[in-house]
Design a protein around this motif. Structure first.
Motif, PDB file in Angstrom:
ATOM      1  N   ILE A  88       0.849  -1.193   0.000  1.00 45.15           N
ATOM      2  CA  ILE A  88       0.000   0.000   0.000  1.00 45.15           C
ATOM      3  C   ILE A  88       0.883   1.241   0.000  1.00 45.15           C
ATOM      4  CG2 ILE A  88      -1.716   1.313   1.311  1.00 45.15           C
ATOM      5  CD1 ILE A  88      -2.815  -1.371   2.309  1.00 45.15           C
ATOM      6  N   ARG A  89       0.697   2.092  -0.986  1.00 50.25           N
ATOM      7  CA  ARG A  89       1.464   3.333  -1.099  1.00 50.25           C
ATOM      8  C   ARG A  89       0.884   4.389  -0.156  1.00 50.25           C
ATOM      9  NH1 ARG A  89       4.662   5.208  -5.379  1.00 50.25           N
ATOM     10  NH2 ARG A  89       5.534   3.151  -4.951  1.00 50.25           N
ATOM     11  N   VAL A  90       1.725   4.940   0.702  1.00 48.13           N
ATOM     12  CA  VAL A  90       1.338   6.047   1.574  1.00 48.13           C
ATOM     13  C   VAL A  90       1.596   7.325   0.784  1.00 48.13           C
ATOM     14  CG1 VAL A  90       1.772   7.245   3.753  1.00 48.13           C
ATOM     15  CG2 VAL A  90       1.890   4.744   3.654  1.00 48.13           C
ATOM     16  N   SER A  91       0.528   7.902   0.281  1.00 54.55           N
ATOM     17  CA  SER A  91       0.685   9.051  -0.623  1.00 54.55           C
ATOM     18  C   SER A  91       0.563  10.393   0.089  1.00 54.55           C
ATOM     19  CB  SER A  91      -0.340   8.966  -1.756  1.00 54.55           C
ATOM     20  OG  SER A  91      -1.638   8.939  -1.218  1.00 54.55           O
ATOM     21  N   ASN A  92       0.198  10.377   1.369  1.00 53.04           N
ATOM     22  CA  ASN A  92       0.066  11.616   2.121  1.00 53.04           C
ATOM     23  C   ASN A  92       0.917  11.515   3.384  1.00 53.04           C
ATOM     24  OD1 ASN A  92      -0.724  14.062   3.162  1.00 53.04           O
ATOM     25  ND2 ASN A  92      -2.908  13.618   3.148  1.00 53.04           N
ATOM     26  N   TYR A  93       2.156  12.029   3.313  1.00 56.94           N
ATOM     27  CA  TYR A  93       3.133  11.904   4.379  1.00 56.94           C
ATOM     28  C   TYR A  93       3.855  13.229   4.549  1.00 56.94           C
ATOM     29  CZ  TYR A  93       7.903  10.886   6.052  1.00 56.94           C
ATOM     30  OH  TYR A  93       9.116  10.921   6.701  1.00 56.94           O
ATOM     31  N   ARG A  94       3.998  13.663   5.782  1.00 59.17           N
ATOM     32  CA  ARG A  94       4.777  14.863   6.110  1.00 59.17           C
ATOM     33  C   ARG A  94       5.500  14.634   7.425  1.00 59.17           C
ATOM     34  NH1 ARG A  94       4.296  19.565   3.513  1.00 59.17           N
ATOM     35  NH2 ARG A  94       2.597  19.777   2.066  1.00 59.17           N
ATOM     36  N   GLN A  95       6.708  15.155   7.486  1.00 65.64           N
ATOM     37  CA  GLN A  95       7.463  15.068   8.723  1.00 65.64           C
ATOM     38  C   GLN A  95       8.329  16.310   8.880  1.00 65.64           C
ATOM     39  OE1 GLN A  95      10.676  12.155   9.013  1.00 65.64           O
ATOM     40  NE2 GLN A  95       9.955  11.669  11.057  1.00 65.64           N
ATOM     41  N   SER A  96       8.336  16.844  10.087  1.00 62.80           N
ATOM     42  CA  SER A  96       9.224  17.939  10.456  1.00 62.80           C
ATOM     43  C   SER A  96       9.933  17.504  11.731  1.00 62.80           C
ATOM     44  CB  SER A  96       8.442  19.221  10.727  1.00 62.80           C
ATOM     45  OG  SER A  96       7.651  19.561   9.622  1.00 62.80           O
ATOM     46  N   LEU A  97      11.246  17.530  11.690  1.00 57.59           N
ATOM     47  CA  LEU A  97      12.053  17.043  12.801  1.00 57.59           C
ATOM     48  C   LEU A  97      13.038  18.130  13.194  1.00 57.59           C
ATOM     49  CD1 LEU A  97      12.646  14.314  14.358  1.00 57.59           C
ATOM     50  CD2 LEU A  97      14.400  13.921  12.651  1.00 57.59           C
ATOM     51  N   LEU A  98      13.132  18.410  14.485  1.00 53.78           N
ATOM     52  CA  LEU A  98      14.078  19.394  14.994  1.00 53.78           C
ATOM     53  C   LEU A  98      14.936  18.705  16.040  1.00 53.78           C
ATOM     54  CD1 LEU A  98      13.749  23.004  15.535  1.00 53.78           C
ATOM     55  CD2 LEU A  98      14.190  21.735  17.627  1.00 53.78           C
ATOM     56  N   ILE A  99      16.247  18.788  15.883  1.00 53.68           N
ATOM     57  CA  ILE A  99      17.175  18.163  16.818  1.00 53.68           C
ATOM     58  C   ILE A  99      18.100  19.259  17.333  1.00 53.68           C
ATOM     59  CG2 ILE A  99      18.961  16.402  17.125  1.00 53.68           C
ATOM     60  CD1 ILE A  99      17.794  15.009  14.590  1.00 53.68           C
ATOM     61  N   GLU A 100      18.174  19.389  18.661  1.00 48.97           N
ATOM     62  CA  GLU A 100      19.028  20.407  19.265  1.00 48.97           C
ATOM     63  C   GLU A 100      19.657  19.861  20.538  1.00 48.97           C
ATOM     64  OE1 GLU A 100      16.942  23.855  20.873  1.00 48.97           O
ATOM     65  OE2 GLU A 100      15.111  22.680  20.919  1.00 48.97           O
ATOM     66  N   SER A 101      20.642  20.564  21.046  1.00 50.90           N
ATOM     67  CA  SER A 101      21.326  20.145  22.255  1.00 50.90           C
ATOM     68  C   SER A 101      20.383  20.221  23.451  1.00 50.90           C
ATOM     69  CB  SER A 101      22.536  21.047  22.506  1.00 50.90           C
ATOM     70  OG  SER A 101      23.112  20.745  23.763  1.00 50.90           O
ATOM     71  N   ASP A 102      20.584  19.309  24.389  1.00 51.94           N
ATOM     72  CA  ASP A 102      19.828  19.367  25.643  1.00 51.94           C
ATOM     73  C   ASP A 102      20.567  20.206  26.683  1.00 51.94           C
ATOM     74  OD1 ASP A 102      21.929  17.758  26.458  1.00 51.94           O
ATOM     75  OD2 ASP A 102      20.681  16.083  27.108  1.00 51.94           O
ATOM     76  N   GLY A 103      21.670  20.854  26.257  1.00 50.12           N
ATOM     77  CA  GLY A 103      22.463  21.673  27.169  1.00 50.12           C
ATOM     78  C   GLY A 103      23.556  20.889  27.870  1.00 50.12           C
ATOM     79  N   LYS A 104      23.587  19.591  27.632  1.00 48.27           N
ATOM     80  CA  LYS A 104      24.602  18.731  28.253  1.00 48.27           C
ATOM     81  C   LYS A 104      25.312  17.998  27.122  1.00 48.27           C
ATOM     82  CE  LYS A 104      21.607  18.310  32.218  1.00 48.27           C
ATOM     83  NZ  LYS A 104      20.588  17.512  32.843  1.00 48.27           N
ATOM     84  N   ASN A 105      25.325  16.659  27.167  1.00 52.98           N
ATOM     85  CA  ASN A 105      25.965  15.860  26.118  1.00 52.98           C
ATOM     86  C   ASN A 105      24.960  15.157  25.225  1.00 52.98           C
ATOM     87  OD1 ASN A 105      28.562  16.487  27.011  1.00 52.98           O
ATOM     88  ND2 ASN A 105      28.496  14.874  28.556  1.00 52.98           N
ATOM     89  N   GLY A 106      23.692  15.460  25.380  1.00 57.88           N
ATOM     90  CA  GLY A 106      22.652  14.782  24.620  1.00 57.88           C
ATOM     91  C   GLY A 106      21.889  15.739  23.730  1.00 57.88           C
TER      92      GLY A 106
END
Length: 152
Positions: A88-106
Motif C-alpha cells: 500500500i502506497r502512503v501518498s500523504n506523508y509529512r514530517q518535520s524534525l528538529l534536533i538540538e542540544s539538551d544543554g549537556k551531552n545529549g
C-alpha cells in the motif's frame, strides 16, 4: 547522543538498513534533479507492507548561538517509482524534525509526523505504535548513534 551525530544517523539511509528492523527496502535516487527516497516498511502479518516515496532535506541552522538541525520530508508522486502489487502506497506523508542540544551531552528531538497509511489498521496496532513504537524507535536510534561507524 550529540545532536549532530543524531541528525547524521537519521539521514544515513544505508546505515538505517542495518539498525531499523522495519526497513524492507530503502534507497535514494535522482529523479529530475531531485533526490527522492523510496522506503518500504514491514507491517505485521496479515497486513500489507506500506511504502513511501518522498523528498527530504536537512538544514543546520544557527539560532542565537545554538545549532539546530531541521529535517523536513514530504511525499511526492513520481512515475519513475510506480506502486507495487501487494504494497500500500502512503501518498500523504509529512514530517518535520528538529534536533538540538539538551544543554549537556545529549539532544532534544521534536517531531511533527503525519501519514495516512491507508487500508484498515487494527486498533491494537494503533495503540502499540502510540505506546511502544515511538519509544522503541528512539531507543533504537540511540543504540545506532552509539555504534555509528562514521562518527566525527
Amino acid at each position: 547522543c550529540p545532536p549532530t551525530l543524531c541528525a547524521d544517523v537519521y539521514m544515513d539511509l544505508e546505515y538505517r538498513k542495518q539498525w531499523d528492523s522495519y526497513v524492507k527496502e530503502l534507497y535514494e535516487t535522482n529523479i529530475g534533479g531531485k533526490i527522492v527516497v523510496y522506503w518500504e516498511v514491514k507491517y505485521p502479518f496479515p497486513m500489507y507492507n506500506r511504502d513511501y516515496v518522498y523528498v527530504r532535506g536537512r538544514r543546520d541552522m544557527d539560532l542565537n548561538g545554538r545549532t539546530v538541525h531541521v529535517i523536513l520530508a514530504k511525499s511526492i508522486s513520481v512515475p519513475e517509482i510506480p506502486e507495487k502489487h501487494g504494497i500500500i502506497r502512503v501518498s500523504n506523508y509529512r514530517q518535520s524534525l528538529l534536533i538540538e542540544s539538551d544543554g549537556k551531552n545529549g539532544c532534544k528531538v521534536s517531531m511533527f509526523y503525519y501519514d495516512n497509511p491507508g487500508g484498515l489498521i487494527p486498533s491494537w496496532l494503533i495503540n502499540w505504535v502510540a505506546q511502544s513504537g515511538v519509544p522503541n524507535f528512539l531507543s533504537d536510534i540511540l543504540k545506532a548513534c552509539k555504534k555509528y561507524p562514521k562518527k566525527t
